[in-house]
Scaffold this motif. Sequence first.
Motif, short mmCIF file in Angstrom:
data_model
loop_
_atom_site.label_atom_id
_atom_site.label_comp_id
_atom_site.label_asym_id
_atom_site.label_seq_id
_atom_site.Cartn_x
_atom_site.Cartn_y
_atom_site.Cartn_z
N THR A 74 -35.58 7.63 8.43
CA THR A 74 -36.01 8.93 8.97
C THR A 74 -37.30 9.39 8.29
N SER A 77 -40.11 7.19 9.63
CA SER A 77 -40.42 7.56 11.01
C SER A 77 -41.14 8.90 11.07
N ILE A 126 -36.52 8.77 17.91
CA ILE A 126 -35.14 9.21 17.64
C ILE A 126 -34.16 8.30 18.39
#
Lengths: 131, 119
Positions: A74, A77, A126
Amino acid sequence: MSINHNRARPVYINLLQIKLPISAISSITHRLAGIYIFFVTLPLSLFLLYFSTKSYNDFMFISALLKDSILFSTFVSFSFLVFAYHILTGVRHLLQDMHIGESLEASRVSSYIVFFLWSVLVAAVIWRILL
Amino acid sequence: MIGSTLFYAQRLSAIFLLGYTVWLSSFFLFNQPLEFDAWSVFTDQIIFLIITSLVSLIIVIHSFIGLWTIGTDYFTSRTLGFVSPAIGKYANIIRGAYSLLFVFWGCVVISILLFTIWS
């Protein structure tokens, strides 16, 4: 001329009190993204480059970390999405510097286009993480 | 240095960095899933080493101009004075410290980048 000089006049600028138009929000977030890239994304990509090219084992360690750790993937990203945002708004600014889409209306529309394109990217990332 | 030089340096470096990003992105896009062999062959190319070294210099130009304009726009006695007039008085010192921080940080990051790719 009668100007009331006794009235309290603002000396300092409250950046939170100014209501910014959408194009200004696009511009200021471009700058914030730039700071984030310089202090976070750049050293992070350096870290990834260093370990992914060091040896096969380090490469596998990094790919396993990206696969297994939801926190790390996460973070990575998010950092690269901020970079993508900086690029999208940056291209918009470059076009405006070349006198393309300079009018008030065009700059408002292009801000929304940039937000939309970035949302698509965010959704895609996502989706990929959750898949 | 005149303002237009900085203006064009900022924009031209942006275009160069955009091209570099497209180049790297297309490599990742066409090499899915990414394998160690393909990646190390790509990063050992002389063209990668030269362009990335050039990019590290251009990152310095692009980011220093950008961060400097942010400093002169937001770290002034007027904007910091809103937080507290006492802080506003030291705006020049705060901006100086901020400039030193990003110059130092930029030099460290670029040195590590050059060391990483060439070693």
